[in-house]
Motif scaffolding. Structure first.
Motif, mmCIF file in Angstrom:
data_model
loop_
_atom_site.group_PDB
_atom_site.id
_atom_site.type_symbol
_atom_site.label_atom_id
_atom_site.label_comp_id
_atom_site.label_asym_id
_atom_site.label_seq_id
_atom_site.Cartn_x
_atom_site.Cartn_y
_atom_site.Cartn_z
ATOM 1 N N PRO A 284 -7.961 10.327 3.945
ATOM 2 C CA PRO A 284 -8.265 9.587 5.318
ATOM 3 C C PRO A 284 -9.385 8.491 4.897
ATOM 4 C CG PRO A 284 -8.094 11.840 5.685
ATOM 5 C CD PRO A 284 -7.663 11.865 4.077
ATOM 6 N N PRO A 285 -10.279 8.733 3.890
ATOM 7 C CA PRO A 285 -11.414 7.761 3.690
ATOM 8 C C PRO A 285 -10.582 6.563 3.203
ATOM 9 C CG PRO A 285 -12.344 9.752 2.999
ATOM 10 C CD PRO A 285 -10.659 10.071 3.349
ATOM 11 N N ALA A 286 -9.651 6.555 2.340
ATOM 12 C CA ALA A 286 -8.968 5.462 1.626
ATOM 13 C C ALA A 286 -8.137 4.770 2.777
ATOM 14 C CB ALA A 286 -8.435 5.804 0.399
ATOM 15 N N TRP A 287 -7.507 5.659 3.438
ATOM 16 C CA TRP A 287 -6.364 5.194 4.476
ATOM 17 C C TRP A 287 -7.233 4.286 5.539
ATOM 18 C CZ3 TRP A 287 -5.954 5.257 9.903
ATOM 19 C CH2 TRP A 287 -4.735 5.052 10.454
ATOM 20 N N CYS B 227 0.690 -1.319 0.009
ATOM 21 C CA CYS B 227 0.017 -0.008 0.031
ATOM 22 C C CYS B 227 1.019 1.200 -0.021
ATOM 23 C CB CYS B 227 -1.071 -0.051 1.055
ATOM 24 S SG CYS B 227 -2.230 -1.218 0.999
ATOM 25 N N PHE B 228 2.030 1.201 0.655
ATOM 26 C CA PHE B 228 2.893 2.406 0.571
ATOM 27 C C PHE B 228 3.387 2.633 -0.600
ATOM 28 C CE2 PHE B 228 7.396 3.388 1.109
ATOM 29 C CZ PHE B 228 7.271 4.621 1.455
ATOM 30 N N LEU B 229 4.067 1.550 -1.035
ATOM 31 C CA LEU B 229 4.599 1.793 -2.525
ATOM 32 C C LEU B 229 3.434 2.203 -3.628
ATOM 33 C CD1 LEU B 229 6.480 -1.454 -2.862
ATOM 34 C CD2 LEU B 229 7.516 0.710 -2.395
ATOM 35 N N SER B 230 2.331 1.823 -3.603
ATOM 36 C CA SER B 230 1.272 2.304 -4.329
ATOM 37 C C SER B 230 1.031 3.811 -4.314
ATOM 38 C CB SER B 230 -0.089 1.510 -4.310
ATOM 39 O OG SER B 230 0.330 0.128 -4.348
ATOM 40 N N PHE B 231 0.763 4.013 -3.007
ATOM 41 C CA PHE B 231 0.566 5.494 -2.839
ATOM 42 C C PHE B 231 1.692 6.411 -3.046
ATOM 43 C CE2 PHE B 231 -3.332 3.783 -0.777
ATOM 44 C CZ PHE B 231 -4.090 4.590 -1.357
ATOM 45 N N SER B 232 3.091 5.837 -2.558
ATOM 46 C CA SER B 232 4.279 6.853 -2.875
ATOM 47 C C SER B 232 4.429 7.197 -4.501
ATOM 48 C CB SER B 232 5.510 6.199 -2.168
ATOM 49 O OG SER B 232 5.867 4.967 -2.712
ATOM 50 N N LEU B 233 4.079 6.181 -5.052
ATOM 51 C CA LEU B 233 4.127 6.160 -6.721
ATOM 52 C C LEU B 233 3.619 7.506 -7.037
ATOM 53 C CD1 LEU B 233 4.560 2.545 -7.877
ATOM 54 C CD2 LEU B 233 6.478 4.367 -7.737
ATOM 55 N N ARG B 234 2.501 7.800 -6.350
ATOM 56 C CA ARG B 234 1.443 8.719 -6.737
ATOM 57 C C ARG B 234 1.814 10.219 -5.964
ATOM 58 N NH1 ARG B 234 -3.391 7.045 -9.187
ATOM 59 N NH2 ARG B 234 -4.483 9.131 -8.000
ATOM 60 N N LEU C 11 2.574 -0.229 12.003
ATOM 61 C CA LEU C 11 3.053 -0.379 10.628
ATOM 62 C C LEU C 11 2.395 0.526 9.561
ATOM 63 C CD1 LEU C 11 3.838 -4.150 10.316
ATOM 64 C CD2 LEU C 11 5.535 -2.123 10.920
ATOM 65 N N TYR C 12 1.093 0.617 9.777
ATOM 66 C CA TYR C 12 0.378 1.335 9.082
ATOM 67 C C TYR C 12 0.558 2.912 8.972
ATOM 68 C CZ TYR C 12 -3.634 1.937 5.715
ATOM 69 O OH TYR C 12 -4.475 1.962 4.961
ATOM 70 N N THR C 13 0.614 3.238 10.345
ATOM 71 C CA THR C 13 1.053 4.805 10.729
ATOM 72 C C THR C 13 2.484 5.166 10.312
ATOM 73 O OG1 THR C 13 1.556 4.391 12.894
ATOM 74 C CG2 THR C 13 -0.892 5.034 12.400
ATOM 75 N N VAL C 14 3.458 4.164 10.443
ATOM 76 C CA VAL C 14 4.608 4.353 9.864
ATOM 77 C C VAL C 14 4.881 4.914 8.653
ATOM 78 C CG1 VAL C 14 7.039 3.361 9.811
ATOM 79 C CG2 VAL C 14 5.772 3.319 12.110
ATOM 80 N N PHE C 15 4.268 3.776 7.811
ATOM 81 C CA PHE C 15 4.389 3.932 6.254
ATOM 82 C C PHE C 15 3.400 4.893 5.753
ATOM 83 C CE2 PHE C 15 6.457 -0.122 7.084
ATOM 84 C CZ PHE C 15 7.817 -0.154 6.560
ATOM 85 N N LEU C 16 2.292 4.961 6.159
ATOM 86 C CA LEU C 16 1.335 5.680 5.536
ATOM 87 C C LEU C 16 0.893 6.963 6.276
ATOM 88 C CD1 LEU C 16 -0.870 2.577 4.090
ATOM 89 C CD2 LEU C 16 0.577 4.188 2.630
ATOM 90 N N GLY C 17 1.496 7.389 7.181
ATOM 91 C CA GLY C 17 1.172 8.542 7.905
ATOM 92 C C GLY C 17 -0.003 8.412 9.168
#
Length: 224
Positions: A52-55, A39-46, A117-123
């Protein structure tokens, strides 16, 4: 043997088995970590983090599938001979309650690790952490109570238990999942906790109802 002693004995047995089969636990943790990283890689490419809703939605999808993988092996890893042996030693109520407690503890640990892990990688867009964590704990217990009973039914039915568990489990999980997503969205938005009170009470009631139904119905399934 008193019921509480039977439950504690079965819990100790489950913890020992989990420790001996550390590869399965490691696989579960690897699933959560790798899914979060994808998920992190997918959003970092963008070029950013998810809204927040998608998160919120992605987190609950990850936790739901992790719960299915974690609980599925509870009854299905035991042979009919083992279940017959337990039948001669302990009451069926002790078996189902021990499984629910064990799965609730396991899913709570997985959910907290997944959130970290989710908060570390995706804020971390959470504005009310206490409400979010409380909702997460209710979700872990709710997943454990519902999926443990479904796992027992699937194991008793034989055949492809994992497929049957998914077919039976998803319809039962949808109402609970909708409430969990709603409360966690309120925590993300920082709304007043009174807005989420009714949903939290409903989640608590659902957990108690499913737990009571498991306690009452499992002996009939056990003897079937």
């Amino acid at each position: 043997m008193p019921l509480l002693r039977e439950i504690s004995t079965l819990l100790a047995k489950d913890f020992r088995l989990e420790w001996r089969q550390r590869a399965a636990l490691g696989g579960l943790l690897l699933y959560v970590g790798s899914t979060v990283f994808v998920c992190f890689l997918s959003f970092s490419l963008r070029g950013g983090t998810p809204p927040p809703p998608a998160w919120n939605a992605l987190l609950w999808v990850i936790l739901l599938f992790a719960a299915l993988n974690a609980v599925a092996k509870g009854f299905m890893q035991e042979s009919p001979g083992q279940r017959l042996y337990y039948y001669t030693l302990v009451r069926p109520q002790a078996v189902i309650l021990a499984k629910i407690i064990y799965n609730a503890l396991l899913l709570t640990a997985v959910a907290l690790l997944g959130l970290f892990l989710y908060t570390v990688f995706l804020g971390n867009p959470i504005q009310d952490p206490a409400l979010f964590v409380l909702n997460l704990l209710l979700g872990a217990v709710g997943f454990a109570t519902t999926l443990t009973l479904v796992s027992g039914i699937a194991a008793k039915a034989g055949g492809n238990g994992a497929t049957l568990m998914a077919i039976l489990g998803f319809p039962l999980m949808v109402p609970m999942l909708l409430l969990l997503i709603k409360v966690s969205k309120n925590a993300l938005d920082g709304l007043d906790r009174g807005v989420s009170q009714q949903s939290l009470l409903t989640l608590l009631a659902l957990n108690m109802i499913v737990g009571a139904a498991s306690y009452v119905l499992f002996p009939f399934l056990w003897r079937g």
